[in-house]
Scaffold this motif. Structure first.
Motif, PDB file in Angstrom:
ATOM      1  N   GLN A 108      -3.532  -3.099   1.032  1.00 43.61           N
ATOM      2  CA  GLN A 108      -4.374  -2.091   0.085  1.00 43.61           C
ATOM      3  C   GLN A 108      -3.747  -2.183  -1.331  1.00 43.61           C
ATOM      4  OE1 GLN A 108      -7.329  -1.252   0.817  1.00 43.61           O
ATOM      5  NE2 GLN A 108      -7.554  -0.790  -1.434  1.00 43.61           N
ATOM      6  N   GLU A 109      -2.322  -1.999  -1.510  1.00 44.82           N
ATOM      7  CA  GLU A 109      -1.730  -2.109  -2.618  1.00 44.82           C
ATOM      8  C   GLU A 109      -2.053  -3.387  -3.389  1.00 44.82           C
ATOM      9  OE1 GLU A 109       1.826  -0.055  -2.365  1.00 44.82           O
ATOM     10  OE2 GLU A 109       2.129  -0.341  -4.644  1.00 44.82           O
ATOM     11  N   ALA A 110      -2.136  -4.444  -2.843  1.00 37.60           N
ATOM     12  CA  ALA A 110      -2.319  -5.740  -3.189  1.00 37.60           C
ATOM     13  C   ALA A 110      -3.752  -6.043  -3.655  1.00 37.60           C
ATOM     14  CB  ALA A 110      -1.944  -6.884  -2.339  1.00 37.60           C
ATOM     15  N   TRP A 154      11.460  -8.321   1.422  1.00 41.90           N
ATOM     16  CA  TRP A 154      10.565  -8.263   2.621  1.00 41.90           C
ATOM     17  C   TRP A 154      10.106  -7.025   2.868  1.00 41.90           C
ATOM     18  CZ3 TRP A 154      12.979  -4.183   4.665  1.00 41.90           C
ATOM     19  CH2 TRP A 154      14.331  -3.894   4.361  1.00 41.90           C
ATOM     20  N   ASN A 155      10.264  -5.837   1.904  1.00 35.33           N
ATOM     21  CA  ASN A 155       9.877  -4.502   2.603  1.00 35.33           C
ATOM     22  C   ASN A 155       8.442  -4.199   2.192  1.00 35.33           C
ATOM     23  OD1 ASN A 155      10.308  -4.241  -0.324  1.00 35.33           O
ATOM     24  ND2 ASN A 155      10.934  -2.213  -0.133  1.00 35.33           N
ATOM     25  N   PHE A 156       8.071  -4.892   1.230  1.00 32.34           N
ATOM     26  CA  PHE A 156       6.440  -5.038   0.687  1.00 32.34           C
ATOM     27  C   PHE A 156       6.171  -6.420   0.444  1.00 32.34           C
ATOM     28  CE2 PHE A 156       7.354  -0.516   0.135  1.00 32.34           C
ATOM     29  CZ  PHE A 156       6.217   0.159   0.513  1.00 32.34           C
ATOM     30  N   GLN A 285      13.184   2.128   4.074  1.00 34.63           N
ATOM     31  CA  GLN A 285      13.194   0.761   3.670  1.00 34.63           C
ATOM     32  C   GLN A 285      12.310   0.602   2.570  1.00 34.63           C
ATOM     33  OE1 GLN A 285      14.404  -2.302   7.058  1.00 34.63           O
ATOM     34  NE2 GLN A 285      12.327  -1.095   7.420  1.00 34.63           N
ATOM     35  N   ARG A 286      12.317   1.548   1.488  1.00 39.02           N
ATOM     36  CA  ARG A 286      11.674   1.586   0.360  1.00 39.02           C
ATOM     37  C   ARG A 286      12.567   1.730  -0.768  1.00 39.02           C
ATOM     38  NH1 ARG A 286       5.608   3.631   0.070  1.00 39.02           N
ATOM     39  NH2 ARG A 286       5.344   3.781   2.338  1.00 39.02           N
ATOM     40  N   CYS A 287      12.414   0.995  -1.811  1.00 38.70           N
ATOM     41  CA  CYS A 287      13.156   1.349  -3.210  1.00 38.70           C
ATOM     42  C   CYS A 287      13.030   2.911  -3.443  1.00 38.70           C
ATOM     43  CB  CYS A 287      13.017   0.536  -4.181  1.00 38.70           C
ATOM     44  SG  CYS A 287      12.680  -1.114  -3.859  1.00 38.70           S
ATOM     45  N   THR A 288      11.979   3.448  -3.340  1.00 41.06           N
ATOM     46  CA  THR A 288      11.684   4.753  -3.796  1.00 41.06           C
ATOM     47  C   THR A 288      11.981   5.856  -2.614  1.00 41.06           C
ATOM     48  OG1 THR A 288       9.111   4.345  -2.839  1.00 41.06           O
ATOM     49  CG2 THR A 288       9.714   4.032  -5.227  1.00 41.06           C
ATOM     50  N   ALA A 289      12.550   5.339  -1.580  1.00 40.26           N
ATOM     51  CA  ALA A 289      12.943   6.280  -0.403  1.00 40.26           C
ATOM     52  C   ALA A 289      13.647   7.348  -0.737  1.00 40.26           C
ATOM     53  CB  ALA A 289      13.643   5.570   0.859  1.00 40.26           C
ATOM     54  N   ILE A 447       7.308   8.779  -2.732  1.00 40.86           N
ATOM     55  CA  ILE A 447       6.827   7.394  -2.683  1.00 40.86           C
ATOM     56  C   ILE A 447       5.467   7.616  -2.887  1.00 40.86           C
ATOM     57  CG2 ILE A 447       8.617   6.693  -1.090  1.00 40.86           C
ATOM     58  CD1 ILE A 447       6.652   7.001   1.356  1.00 40.86           C
ATOM     59  N   GLY A 448       4.672   6.594  -3.250  1.00 40.24           N
ATOM     60  CA  GLY A 448       3.233   6.912  -3.422  1.00 40.24           C
ATOM     61  C   GLY A 448       2.799   6.359  -4.826  1.00 40.24           C
ATOM     62  N   ALA A 449       3.679   5.451  -5.459  1.00 44.67           N
ATOM     63  CA  ALA A 449       3.109   4.894  -6.796  1.00 44.67           C
ATOM     64  C   ALA A 449       1.836   4.313  -6.765  1.00 44.67           C
ATOM     65  CB  ALA A 449       4.352   3.961  -7.376  1.00 44.67           C
ATOM     66  N   GLU A 450       0.921   4.152  -7.606  1.00 51.20           N
ATOM     67  CA  GLU A 450      -0.232   3.561  -7.716  1.00 51.20           C
ATOM     68  C   GLU A 450      -0.088   2.202  -8.892  1.00 51.20           C
ATOM     69  OE1 GLU A 450      -3.438   6.250  -8.206  1.00 51.20           O
ATOM     70  OE2 GLU A 450      -2.435   8.058  -7.209  1.00 51.20           O
TER      71      GLU A 450
HETATM   72  C1  UN1 Z   1       9.389  -0.315  -2.917  1.00 53.16           C
HETATM   73  O1  UN1 Z   1      10.134   0.766  -2.467  1.00 53.16           O
HETATM   74  O2  UN1 Z   1      10.030  -1.317  -3.077  1.00 53.16           O
HETATM   75  O3  UN1 Z   1       5.623   4.057  -4.315  1.00 53.16           O
HETATM   76  C2  UN1 Z   1       7.880  -0.270  -3.274  1.00 53.16           C
HETATM   77  C3  UN1 Z   1       5.872   3.311  -3.077  1.00 53.16           C
HETATM   78  C4  UN1 Z   1       5.015   2.266  -2.887  1.00 53.16           C
HETATM   79  C5  UN1 Z   1       5.905   1.101  -3.487  1.00 53.16           C
HETATM   80  C6  UN1 Z   1       7.070   0.962  -3.100  1.00 53.16           C
HETATM   81  N1  UN1 Z   1       3.744   2.152  -3.659  1.00 53.16           N
HETATM   82  O4  UN1 Z   1       6.543   3.719  -2.417  1.00 53.16           O
END
Ligand code: UN1
Length: 499
Positions: A108-110, A154-156, A285-289, A447-450
């Protein structure tokens, strides 16, 4: 869904399918159960050379296609993603492992990015501004840059390629794409759909293979003008150094050590939900975790108890089963790294409140599963509170004021995302001002960036650029300032001061 199984795939260069010039291959397997997903070319520098030459040749025509027409290709791509959303999501839960609901979110993000950037085809705004001289007009316009090297994690596996390639394309650049070796089939499907949407041959090329060979060759290639990478801090530094001699534009989106602050006036149940989602979603496994939770002493014990209950209720399993909460982590190396941090945390004196072990049995033994892990009594300086673990592990830190909380939150080298749960508007606004991150949430997790706001971070999270939103356009364009003198005289800026 019809999983493509153990089919063999090729690179796609200049509109042609081809094997790696060396003939080498690698296999993609499911982290959920070890199933084979497909075999892919293990490319080398020669393959990159070919792809860059194709992208360079295609650039001369693509840059002249009117931007609204380039945007229309993205609209068609968005529609194809909608049509294929379920298939792509099913593939993603198998190839990458995330649970099906999150896989749908990734696609959906894509889709969102395709329509957002498609619309940019009719905007790509520049500025007009008055001149200090008479009968003179001036404006600034965005111009494309050339060949863009796109290196994705690989995470998204669908969303992040869209953040990079869609703005690059609408701005008039051409692309050589190296998807992560853990998710090559999703990269492959992405490019197939772009081609079906009408991206001409050579405008997007895919070269499969490892970072050491393909990534490095892309970064060093003199005809690649822009590199965009999402990856680790270490890789980011290497890329920046390698690109320096060529004065390339480099966009980096690197690690995070994101904190959720929970104040004594917070809605604790809401905070528990936000933390559980942000710390253990996508198996962390998110950069935003949210790998740190900074809690006010007055609510620390209650919060810790509720969090432990919430983590222990989570069901581990294959992502395609609807009642799975936590899927596998990406591969054995990741599993071992995550577990090594459990040992590090224990050695440092943090208190393991739950988890801390590789999960097995019940159909889990064929994949890479790690129990949601919470450390309590964590000192902000401990390694588990400083280093990016990229797994389902979070560290609880006790503080006694909002100032101390913000200090602890900022006391790491990364600056991607942050959050505060509070009902006090003054504390919320102070946190919005003082948290040193590119993204801050109030009363929500990390998490949850738009897609229509800038995404990226401060400090070691990047090198000052952002993807998504209008900010993405700055990565993929150069500004050109244009002065048009219609006075018929030679007018001199800064010299003819009396006009
Ligand atoms: C990432 O963590 O690599 O806000 C991307 C978010 C997602 C994007 C994360 N919409 O966690």
């Amino acid at each position: 869904m019809a999983l493509l199984g153990a089919k063999t795939f090729q690179n796609y260069i200049g509109g042609e399918r081809m094997d790696a010039s060396s003939g080498g291959t690698f296999e993609s397997t499911s982290p959920a159960n070890g199933d084979s997903i497909g075999t892919f070319p293990l490319s080398k520098a020669e393959d990159v050379d070919q792809a860059v030459a194709a992208a360079e040749a295609a650039y001369e025509e693509w840059r002249l296609v009117p931007a609204p027409k380039r945007g229309e290709v993205l609209f068609r791509f968005g529609q194809l993603l909608i049509d294929q959303k379920e298939d792509l999501s099913q593939l993603m839960t198998r190839e990458m492992g995330k649970v099906i609901a999150e896989a749908r979110g990734d696609v959906q993000e894509a889709i969102d990015m395709a329509f957002y950037m498609g619309g940019e085809g009719r905007r790509l705004f520049g500025q007009t501004t008055p001149s200090e001289l008479r009968d003179k007009f001036q404006m600034s316009v965005r111009t494309p840059i050339g060949v863009v090297g796109v290196i994705t994690p690989w995470n998204f596996p669908v969303a992040i390629p869209s953040w990079k390639m869609l703005p690059a394309l609408v701005c008039g650049n051409t692309v050589v794409f190296k998807p992560a070796t853990d998710t090559p089939l999703l990269g492959e499907r992405f490019v197939e759909l772009l081609t079906e949407a009408g991206v001409p041959p050579g405008v997007v090329n895919i070269v499969h293979g490892g970072g050491g060979a393909v990534g490095e060759a892309l970064v060093r290639h003199p005809d690649v003008r822009v590199i965009t990478l999402t990856g680790s801090r270490e890789t980011g530094v290497q890329v920046l150094k390698a690109a320096a001699d060529g004065l390339k534009h480099v966009h980096l989106e690197l690690g995070g050590k994101n904190a959720i602050i929970v104040m004594d006036d917070a809605d604790l149940d809401l905070a528990v939900e936000g933390i559980t989602w942000s710390a253990f979603g996508t198996s962390g496994q998110r950069c935003t975790a949210a790998s740190r939770v900074i809690a006010h002493a007055a609510v620390y014990d209650e919060l810790a108890a509720k969090l432990v209950r919430s983590a222990e209720r989570m069901r581990l399993g294959v992502g395609w089963e609807d009642d799975t909460d936590v899927g596998p982590v990406i591969n054995r190396r990741a599993l071992e790294k995550i577990h090594s941090y459990t040992e590090i945390g224990k050695d440092e004196g943090a208190k393991l409140l739950t988890g801390g072990e590789i999960a097995s049995g019940d159909g889990l033994s064929d994949g890479f599963y790690y129990r949601p892990t919470i450390f309590g009594d964590v000192d902000p300086e401990m390694r588990v509170a400083q280093e990016e673990i990229f797994g389902p592990t979070t560290a609880l830190i006790r503080v006694s004021s909002v100032e101390e909380a913000v200090r602890a939150a900022n006391g790491v080298k990364y600056g991607l995302s942050s959050s505060i749960f509070t009902r006090d508007v003054n504390k919320a606004f102070r946190a919005m001002r003082d948290l040193d991150t590119g993204i801050t949430y109030i009363n929500a997790g990390t998490i949850g960036a738009e897609v229509h706001l800038p995404f990226g971070g401060t400090k070691d999270t990047g090198n000052g650029h952002r993807e998504a939103g209008q900010a993405a356009l700055d990565v993929f364009t150069e500004w050109k300032s244009i002065y048009v003198d219609y006075s018929g005289r030679l007018q001199k800026a800064q010299i003819d001061t009396s006009s």
